[in-house]
Design a protein around this motif. Structure first.
Motif, PDB file in Angstrom:
ATOM      1  N   LYS A  82      38.031  32.188  27.773  1.00  0.00           N
ATOM      2  CA  LYS A  82      38.330  32.546  29.165  1.00  0.00           C
ATOM      3  C   LYS A  82      37.842  31.434  30.090  1.00  0.00           C
ATOM      4  O   LYS A  82      36.877  31.601  30.837  1.00  0.00           O
ATOM      5  CB  LYS A  82      37.647  33.861  29.523  1.00  0.00           C
ATOM      6  N   PRO A  83      38.503  30.290  30.080  1.00  0.00           N
ATOM      7  CA  PRO A  83      37.988  29.123  30.805  1.00  0.00           C
ATOM      8  C   PRO A  83      37.821  29.301  32.315  1.00  0.00           C
ATOM      9  O   PRO A  83      36.928  28.704  32.903  1.00  0.00           O
ATOM     10  CB  PRO A  83      38.994  28.013  30.484  1.00  0.00           C
ATOM     11  N   THR A  84      38.641  30.119  32.957  1.00  0.00           N
ATOM     12  CA  THR A  84      38.531  30.266  34.405  1.00  0.00           C
ATOM     13  C   THR A  84      37.573  31.374  34.820  1.00  0.00           C
ATOM     14  O   THR A  84      37.216  31.470  35.987  1.00  0.00           O
ATOM     15  CB  THR A  84      39.912  30.539  35.047  1.00  0.00           C
ATOM     16  N   LEU A  85      37.154  32.208  33.872  1.00  0.00           N
ATOM     17  CA  LEU A  85      36.282  33.340  34.201  1.00  0.00           C
ATOM     18  C   LEU A  85      34.870  33.195  33.654  1.00  0.00           C
ATOM     19  O   LEU A  85      34.059  34.092  33.838  1.00  0.00           O
ATOM     20  CB  LEU A  85      36.877  34.651  33.666  1.00  0.00           C
ATOM     21  N   THR A  86      34.582  32.097  33.009  1.00  0.00           N
ATOM     22  CA  THR A  86      33.301  31.954  32.343  1.00  0.00           C
ATOM     23  C   THR A  86      32.575  30.722  32.868  1.00  0.00           C
ATOM     24  O   THR A  86      33.183  29.668  33.068  1.00  0.00           O
ATOM     25  CB  THR A  86      33.520  31.841  30.818  1.00  0.00           C
ATOM     26  N   ALA A  87      31.277  30.866  33.064  1.00  0.00           N
ATOM     27  CA  ALA A  87      30.459  29.754  33.547  1.00  0.00           C
ATOM     28  C   ALA A  87      30.387  28.636  32.502  1.00  0.00           C
ATOM     29  O   ALA A  87      30.579  28.868  31.304  1.00  0.00           O
ATOM     30  CB  ALA A  87      29.047  30.243  33.860  1.00  0.00           C
ATOM     31  N   GLU A 121      18.811  49.532  44.142  1.00  0.00           N
ATOM     32  CA  GLU A 121      17.541  50.269  44.059  1.00  0.00           C
ATOM     33  C   GLU A 121      16.818  49.975  42.753  1.00  0.00           C
ATOM     34  O   GLU A 121      15.596  50.099  42.666  1.00  0.00           O
ATOM     35  CB  GLU A 121      17.794  51.781  44.133  1.00  0.00           C
ATOM     36  N   TYR A 122      17.575  49.574  41.726  1.00  0.00           N
ATOM     37  CA  TYR A 122      17.022  49.287  40.402  1.00  0.00           C
ATOM     38  C   TYR A 122      16.980  47.786  40.118  1.00  0.00           C
ATOM     39  O   TYR A 122      16.673  47.372  39.008  1.00  0.00           O
ATOM     40  CB  TYR A 122      17.850  50.004  39.332  1.00  0.00           C
ATOM     41  N   GLY A 123      17.329  46.982  41.126  1.00  0.00           N
ATOM     42  CA  GLY A 123      17.285  45.533  40.967  1.00  0.00           C
ATOM     43  C   GLY A 123      18.570  44.924  40.431  1.00  0.00           C
ATOM     44  O   GLY A 123      18.596  43.746  40.099  1.00  0.00           O
ATOM     45  N   TRP A 124      19.644  45.697  40.356  1.00  0.00           N
ATOM     46  CA  TRP A 124      20.917  45.222  39.814  1.00  0.00           C
ATOM     47  C   TRP A 124      21.981  45.216  40.901  1.00  0.00           C
ATOM     48  O   TRP A 124      22.045  46.121  41.722  1.00  0.00           O
ATOM     49  CB  TRP A 124      21.371  46.133  38.670  1.00  0.00           C
ATOM     50  N   ASP A 125      22.836  44.178  40.886  1.00  0.00           N
ATOM     51  CA  ASP A 125      23.914  44.113  41.858  1.00  0.00           C
ATOM     52  C   ASP A 125      25.052  43.249  41.326  1.00  0.00           C
ATOM     53  O   ASP A 125      24.841  42.387  40.467  1.00  0.00           O
ATOM     54  CB  ASP A 125      23.415  43.547  43.187  1.00  0.00           C
ATOM     55  N   ASN A 126      26.228  43.498  41.855  1.00  0.00           N
ATOM     56  CA  ASN A 126      27.372  42.629  41.650  1.00  0.00           C
ATOM     57  C   ASN A 126      27.174  41.503  42.663  1.00  0.00           C
ATOM     58  O   ASN A 126      27.186  41.755  43.868  1.00  0.00           O
ATOM     59  CB  ASN A 126      28.656  43.427  41.909  1.00  0.00           C
ATOM     60  N   PRO A 127      26.918  40.263  42.208  1.00  0.00           N
ATOM     61  CA  PRO A 127      26.547  39.199  43.155  1.00  0.00           C
ATOM     62  C   PRO A 127      27.655  38.864  44.151  1.00  0.00           C
ATOM     63  O   PRO A 127      28.836  39.060  43.874  1.00  0.00           O
ATOM     64  CB  PRO A 127      26.237  38.008  42.245  1.00  0.00           C
ATOM     65  N   GLU A 128      27.239  38.340  45.285  1.00  0.00           N
ATOM     66  CA  GLU A 128      28.168  37.984  46.367  1.00  0.00           C
ATOM     67  C   GLU A 128      29.317  37.112  45.867  1.00  0.00           C
ATOM     68  O   GLU A 128      30.462  37.330  46.221  1.00  0.00           O
ATOM     69  CB  GLU A 128      27.425  37.246  47.493  1.00  0.00           C
ATOM     70  N   ALA A 130      30.795  37.022  43.114  1.00  0.00           N
ATOM     71  CA  ALA A 130      31.736  37.728  42.241  1.00  0.00           C
ATOM     72  C   ALA A 130      32.525  38.812  42.978  1.00  0.00           C
ATOM     73  O   ALA A 130      33.375  39.462  42.378  1.00  0.00           O
ATOM     74  CB  ALA A 130      30.983  38.347  41.066  1.00  0.00           C
ATOM     75  N   ARG A 131      32.227  38.997  44.241  1.00  0.00           N
ATOM     76  CA  ARG A 131      32.913  40.043  45.016  1.00  0.00           C
ATOM     77  C   ARG A 131      34.230  39.515  45.571  1.00  0.00           C
ATOM     78  O   ARG A 131      34.435  38.305  45.676  1.00  0.00           O
ATOM     79  CB  ARG A 131      32.021  40.506  46.175  1.00  0.00           C
ATOM     80  N   GLU A 132      35.096  40.435  45.943  1.00  0.00           N
ATOM     81  CA  GLU A 132      36.364  40.057  46.553  1.00  0.00           C
ATOM     82  C   GLU A 132      36.073  39.195  47.782  1.00  0.00           C
ATOM     83  O   GLU A 132      35.267  39.568  48.628  1.00  0.00           O
ATOM     84  CB  GLU A 132      37.137  41.315  46.938  1.00  0.00           C
ATOM     85  N   GLY A 133      36.680  38.022  47.834  1.00  0.00           N
ATOM     86  CA  GLY A 133      36.449  37.098  48.937  1.00  0.00           C
ATOM     87  C   GLY A 133      35.208  36.245  48.763  1.00  0.00           C
ATOM     88  O   GLY A 133      34.867  35.452  49.643  1.00  0.00           O
ATOM     89  N   GLY A 134      34.513  36.380  47.628  1.00  0.00           N
ATOM     90  CA  GLY A 134      33.317  35.583  47.356  1.00  0.00           C
ATOM     91  C   GLY A 134      33.671  34.154  46.986  1.00  0.00           C
ATOM     92  O   GLY A 134      34.835  33.775  46.916  1.00  0.00           O
ATOM     93  N   SER A 135      32.657  33.356  46.712  1.00  0.00           N
ATOM     94  CA  SER A 135      32.867  31.938  46.432  1.00  0.00           C
ATOM     95  C   SER A 135      33.342  31.657  45.013  1.00  0.00           C
ATOM     96  O   SER A 135      33.764  30.544  44.713  1.00  0.00           O
ATOM     97  CB  SER A 135      31.575  31.160  46.687  1.00  0.00           C
ATOM     98  N   GLY A 136      33.270  32.649  44.137  1.00  0.00           N
ATOM     99  CA  GLY A 136      33.703  32.458  42.752  1.00  0.00           C
ATOM    100  C   GLY A 136      34.875  33.357  42.431  1.00  0.00           C
ATOM    101  O   GLY A 136      35.442  34.000  43.313  1.00  0.00           O
ATOM    102  N   PRO A 137      35.211  33.411  41.149  1.00  0.00           N
ATOM    103  CA  PRO A 137      36.287  34.326  40.763  1.00  0.00           C
ATOM    104  C   PRO A 137      35.861  35.780  40.986  1.00  0.00           C
ATOM    105  O   PRO A 137      34.676  36.102  40.845  1.00  0.00           O
ATOM    106  CB  PRO A 137      36.502  34.027  39.280  1.00  0.00           C
ATOM    107  N   TYR A 138      36.797  36.616  41.335  1.00  0.00           N
ATOM    108  CA  TYR A 138      36.530  38.041  41.549  1.00  0.00           C
ATOM    109  C   TYR A 138      36.187  38.670  40.205  1.00  0.00           C
ATOM    110  O   TYR A 138      37.015  38.713  39.291  1.00  0.00           O
ATOM    111  CB  TYR A 138      37.748  38.695  42.192  1.00  0.00           C
TER     112      TYR A 138
END
Length: 155
Positions: A82-87, A121-128, A130-138
């Motif tokens: 998955k070349p476009t979706l993987t770091a 609340e548990y220290g987990w999040d979908n990072p900015e 990776a969100r729609e309109g974010g700097s990386g792929p959705y």
């Protein structure tokens, strides 16, 4: 007399020193979640398991996970598949054991709303990024243990 609650992940003390390199984290730093999923870093695993307890109480089942820690070789294979979706291998937070990918039913509707509201609340999040309109792929499936990721990013 104080009664200790059973550990949220038997055999996992939740202690992580942050040793190792990306994709080369020692087994002593990792803990298995449930249902044979790939391990993640011990502190992240305990926090994720606590979040899963609340999620399970709400939805009657555990959070479905497709991926966790990736060795360097696994990162290379993922990048090839998955070349476009993987770091770039060696740069993924999966390589530190600080990221999980959740199943498609977890990032839609009521379950997504719950994770977005309660994950932090548990220290987990979908990072900015990776969100729609974010700097990386959705990537709504990609979740990170934020405080530990911030520590790595600061180095």
């Amino acid at each position: 007399m104080r009664v200790e609650a059973p550990p949220v992940l038997p055999g996992c003390d939740g202690e992580a020193t942050g040793s190792g390199l990306n994709g080369q984290v020692p087994q002593s730093e990792l803990c298995d979640l449930w249902d044979g999923h790939p391990p993640i870093r011990a502190d992240a695993a305990v926090a994720f398991a606590r979040m899963n307890e609340a999620y399970s109480a709400r939805f009657g089942e555990s959070i479905c996970i497709t991926d966790g820690y990736r060795s360097y070789a696994q990162q290379v294979a993922a990048k090839a598949a998955k070349p476009t979706l993987t770091a770039t291998p060696g740069r993924s937070n999966h390589g530190w054991g600080l990221a999980v990918d959740i199943c498609a039913d977890g990032y839609a509707g009521e379950r997504w709303d719950w994770l977005k509201a309660h994950g932090p609340e548990y220290g987990w999040d979908n990072p900015e990024w990776a969100r729609e309109g974010g700097s990386g792929p959705y990537e709504p499936w990609h979740w990170e243990f934020t405080a530990a990721v911030a520590q790595i990013d600061d180095h």
